[in-house]
Design a protein around this motif. Structure first.
Motif, PDB file in Angstrom:
ATOM      1  N   UNK A  74       0.860  -1.187   0.000  1.00 60.73           N
ATOM      2  CA  UNK A  74       0.000   0.000   0.000  1.00 60.73           C
ATOM      3  C   UNK A  74       0.896   1.237   0.000  1.00 60.73           C
ATOM      4  N   UNK A  75       0.676   2.185  -0.933  1.00 60.56           N
ATOM      5  CA  UNK A  75       1.502   3.406  -0.941  1.00 60.56           C
ATOM      6  C   UNK A  75       1.367   4.162   0.378  1.00 60.56           C
ATOM      7  N   UNK A  76       2.415   4.157   1.149  1.00 62.16           N
ATOM      8  CA  UNK A  76       2.320   4.734   2.495  1.00 62.16           C
ATOM      9  C   UNK A  76       3.707   5.218   2.889  1.00 62.16           C
ATOM     10  N   UNK A  77       3.877   6.520   2.988  1.00 65.21           N
ATOM     11  CA  UNK A  77       5.176   7.081   3.351  1.00 65.21           C
ATOM     12  C   UNK A  77       5.199   7.371   4.850  1.00 65.21           C
ATOM     13  N   UNK A  78       5.651   6.398   5.623  1.00 63.88           N
ATOM     14  CA  UNK A  78       5.687   6.555   7.076  1.00 63.88           C
ATOM     15  C   UNK A  78       6.934   7.326   7.504  1.00 63.88           C
ATOM     16  N   UNK A  79       6.728   8.355   8.284  1.00 58.70           N
ATOM     17  CA  UNK A  79       7.848   9.090   8.864  1.00 58.70           C
ATOM     18  C   UNK A  79       8.182   8.415  10.189  1.00 58.70           C
ATOM     19  N   UNK A  80       8.887   7.301  10.089  1.00 55.87           N
ATOM     20  CA  UNK A  80       9.141   6.499  11.292  1.00 55.87           C
ATOM     21  C   UNK A  80      10.036   7.220  12.296  1.00 55.87           C
ATOM     22  N   UNK A  81      10.891   8.102  11.821  1.00 58.13           N
ATOM     23  CA  UNK A  81      11.741   8.868  12.742  1.00 58.13           C
ATOM     24  C   UNK A  81      10.866   9.769  13.623  1.00 58.13           C
ATOM     25  N   UNK A  82       9.870  10.387  12.993  1.00 52.71           N
ATOM     26  CA  UNK A  82       8.947  11.234  13.756  1.00 52.71           C
ATOM     27  C   UNK A  82       8.156  10.393  14.756  1.00 52.71           C
ATOM     28  N   UNK A  83       7.633   9.251  14.305  1.00 54.37           N
ATOM     29  CA  UNK A  83       6.831   8.392  15.179  1.00 54.37           C
ATOM     30  C   UNK A  83       7.650   7.893  16.362  1.00 54.37           C
ATOM     31  N   UNK A  84       8.892   7.500  16.102  1.00 56.76           N
ATOM     32  CA  UNK A  84       9.757   7.012  17.187  1.00 56.76           C
ATOM     33  C   UNK A  84      10.068   8.143  18.174  1.00 56.76           C
ATOM     34  N   UNK A  85      10.399   9.320  17.643  1.00 50.70           N
ATOM     35  CA  UNK A  85      10.707  10.459  18.517  1.00 50.70           C
ATOM     36  C   UNK A  85       9.487  10.852  19.336  1.00 50.70           C
ATOM     37  N   UNK A  86       8.306  10.778  18.712  1.00 52.47           N
ATOM     38  CA  UNK A  86       7.062  11.102  19.409  1.00 52.47           C
ATOM     39  C   UNK A  86       6.841  10.129  20.569  1.00 52.47           C
ATOM     40  N   UNK A  87       7.025   8.843  20.297  1.00 49.93           N
ATOM     41  CA  UNK A  87       6.861   7.825  21.350  1.00 49.93           C
ATOM     42  C   UNK A  87       7.886   8.041  22.463  1.00 49.93           C
ATOM     43  N   UNK A  88       9.113   8.332  22.077  1.00 51.74           N
ATOM     44  CA  UNK A  88      10.173   8.566  23.066  1.00 51.74           C
ATOM     45  C   UNK A  88       9.817   9.707  24.017  1.00 51.74           C
ATOM     46  N   UNK A  89       9.127  10.722  23.481  1.00 48.87           N
ATOM     47  CA  UNK A  89       8.802  11.891  24.305  1.00 48.87           C
ATOM     48  C   UNK A  89       7.836  11.545  25.435  1.00 48.87           C
ATOM     49  N   UNK A  90       7.138  10.401  25.296  1.00 49.06           N
ATOM     50  CA  UNK A  90       6.224   9.963  26.352  1.00 49.06           C
ATOM     51  C   UNK A  90       6.715   8.682  27.027  1.00 49.06           C
ATOM     52  N   UNK A  91       7.973   8.330  26.751  1.00 46.40           N
ATOM     53  CA  UNK A  91       8.559   7.152  27.378  1.00 46.40           C
ATOM     54  C   UNK A  91       7.974   5.841  26.887  1.00 46.40           C
ATOM     55  N   UNK A  92       7.496   5.829  25.647  1.00 47.69           N
ATOM     56  CA  UNK A  92       6.876   4.624  25.076  1.00 47.69           C
ATOM     57  C   UNK A  92       7.813   4.003  24.044  1.00 47.69           C
ATOM     58  N   UNK A  93       8.283   2.770  24.255  1.00 52.72           N
ATOM     59  CA  UNK A  93       9.137   2.098  23.265  1.00 52.72           C
ATOM     60  C   UNK A  93       8.409   1.949  21.925  1.00 52.72           C
ATOM     61  N   UNK A  94       9.179   1.996  20.832  1.00 46.93           N
ATOM     62  CA  UNK A  94       8.609   1.968  19.473  1.00 46.93           C
ATOM     63  C   UNK A  94       9.145   0.779  18.692  1.00 46.93           C
ATOM     64  N   UNK A  95       8.238   0.062  17.996  1.00 46.17           N
ATOM     65  CA  UNK A  95       8.605  -1.074  17.151  1.00 46.17           C
ATOM     66  C   UNK A  95       7.974  -0.878  15.780  1.00 46.17           C
ATOM     67  N   UNK A 197       1.040  14.666   9.935  1.00 46.58           N
ATOM     68  CA  UNK A 197       0.266  13.672   9.191  1.00 46.58           C
ATOM     69  C   UNK A 197       1.178  12.745   8.404  1.00 46.58           C
ATOM     70  N   UNK A 198       0.812  11.459   8.384  1.00 39.80           N
ATOM     71  CA  UNK A 198       1.500  10.497   7.542  1.00 39.80           C
ATOM     72  C   UNK A 198       0.854  10.532   6.156  1.00 39.80           C
ATOM     73  N   UNK A 199       1.656  10.339   5.103  1.00 39.35           N
ATOM     74  CA  UNK A 199       1.141  10.380   3.738  1.00 39.35           C
ATOM     75  C   UNK A 199       0.638   8.992   3.352  1.00 39.35           C
ATOM     76  N   UNK A 200      -0.670   8.889   3.107  1.00 37.28           N
ATOM     77  CA  UNK A 200      -1.246   7.598   2.721  1.00 37.28           C
ATOM     78  C   UNK A 200      -2.054   7.768   1.444  1.00 37.28           C
ATOM     79  N   UNK A 201      -1.757   6.945   0.445  1.00 40.54           N
ATOM     80  CA  UNK A 201      -2.506   6.969  -0.803  1.00 40.54           C
ATOM     81  C   UNK A 201      -3.117   5.588  -1.019  1.00 40.54           C
ATOM     82  N   UNK A 202      -4.136   5.281  -0.240  1.00 37.40           N
ATOM     83  CA  UNK A 202      -4.739   3.959  -0.303  1.00 37.40           C
ATOM     84  C   UNK A 202      -5.699   3.870  -1.483  1.00 37.40           C
ATOM     85  N   UNK A 203      -5.498   2.918  -2.409  1.00 41.42           N
ATOM     86  CA  UNK A 203      -6.390   2.806  -3.575  1.00 41.42           C
ATOM     87  C   UNK A 203      -7.769   2.265  -3.234  1.00 41.42           C
ATOM     88  N   UNK A 204      -7.943   1.762  -1.993  1.00 41.72           N
ATOM     89  CA  UNK A 204      -9.214   1.151  -1.610  1.00 41.72           C
ATOM     90  C   UNK A 204     -10.036   2.029  -0.663  1.00 41.72           C
TER      91      UNK A 204
END
Length: 248
Positions: A74-95, A197-204
Motif C-alpha cells: 500500500x503506498x504509504x510514506x511513514x515518517x518512522x523517525x517522527x513516530x519514534x521520537x514522538x513515542x520517546x517523548x512519552x517514554x513509550x518504546x517503538x517497534x 500527518x503520515x502520507x497515505x494513498x490507499x487505492x481502496x
C-alpha cells in the motif's frame, strides 16, 4: 477562581473522558503490558500520549509499547523517525513491523477488509513477541457509534466495537481506551499539538462506507444534540420484550 486556556480546557476534557472510559470498563489492570497500534493518524498519536502519561501513575502499574505496521503493498510514506521520537517523548518504546497482503486470496472480501485483517494479525504477532497481554486501539466514541450504524444498516446486526473484547482463542484482550472521547476533541488536540500527518494513498479507501456514517451521525446530532449519548445508552438498554421474536 482558576482560569484555563482553551488548550487546557480541551486537554482536560479529553483526559476526563479518557479516564472515565478506562475506569468504567476496567480496561487497565495491575501488571498489564499493553501494545498500542500506532498507525500515525491523530487517533493513535493521541492514544500514545494518553497512555504514556497514565503509565506514569503508580496504580495500577502497567507498561506500554507502540508498534507501527507497514503494509508494503500500500503506498504509504511513514515518517518512522517522527513516530519514534514522538513515542520517546512519552517514554513509550517503538517497534516497526512490515507485512503485506494479496487481495486475490479472497475475492469475497473487499481489499479494505483484507488489509485491516492483516494489520490486526500483525498486531497479535508483535503483541505475542513482546509479551503483551492487551492490545490498545485508537477507536473513539464516533468510531464505535458509526460502526453500530453500519452494522445495523448493512449487516442487520445490533453490534459494534466494544471497549473491551477478550479474545480467548488468542489469549489476548483488545481495549479501546478512548471509547468515551469525541473525535471533535481529538481534532482539536491534533491541531494544538501539531501532529504530523503520515502520507497515505490507499487505492481502496474510497470503498469505505464510514464517511457516509459520519455524515449520518452529524445529521442525528443536528436533530438531537444528545443523539450520541442516546445511541450509546441504547447498546445496554435492549428491551427484548418490545422487539420481534427471533424466527429460526
Amino acid at each position: 477562581m482558576t482560569q484555563f486556556t482553551e488548550e487546557e480546557k480541551t486537554i482536560r476534557r479529553i483526559e476526563r473522558r479518557f479516564n472515565k472510559g478506562v475506569v468504567q470498563y476496567r480496561l487497565i489492570e495491575e501488571g498489564d503490558k499493553i501494545l498500542i497500534g500506532l498507525s500515525g493518524g491523530k487517533d493513535s498519536l493521541a492514544l500514545v500520549e494518553l497512555l504514556g502519561k497514565r503509565a506514569r501513575i503508580y496504580k495500577p502499574r502497567f507498561s506500554v509499547i507502540a508498534v507501527h505496521v507497514v503494509m508494503n503493498n500500500i503506498p504509504y510514506q511513514s515518517d518512522t523517525e517522527y513516530l519514534k521520537a514522538y513515542c520517546d517523548s512519552f517514554g513509550v518504546p517503538f517497534v516497526q513491523y512490515e507485512t503485506s497482503f494479496d487481495p486475490a486470496t479472497d475475492t469475497r472480501k473487499s481489499p479494505c477488509f483484507l488489509c485491516s485483517w492483516n494489520r490486526r494479525k500483525a498486531l497479535f504477532t508483535v503483541a505475542k513477541e513482546q509479551g503483551c497481554n492487551k492490545i490498545a486501539l485508537g477507536h473513539h466514541m464516533d468510531d464505535i457509534l458509526e460502526t453500530l450504524l453500519m452494522n445495523i444498516t448493512y449487516q442487520g446486526a445490533f453490534s459494534t466495537m466494544p471497549p473491551r473484547l477478550v479474545m480467548k482463542k488468542f489469549d489476548m484482550t483488545i481495549i479501546r481506551p478512548m471509547c468515551m472521547v469525541h473525535e471533535a476533541d481529538l481534532i482539536e488536540l491534533a491541531a494544538l499539538h501539531d501532529y504530523r500527518k503520515q502520507v497515505k494513498n490507499c487505492p481502496y479507501e474510497s470503498q469505505s462506507s464510514r464517511s457516509d456514517m459520519k455524515g449520518i451521525l452529524r445529521q442525528l446530532e443536528a436533530m438531537n444534540p444528545e443523539a450520541r449519548y442516546s445511541l450509546w445508552g441504547s447498546m445496554t438498554n435492549v428491551q427484548e420484550e418490545l422487539l420481534p421474536d427471533k424466527i429460526d
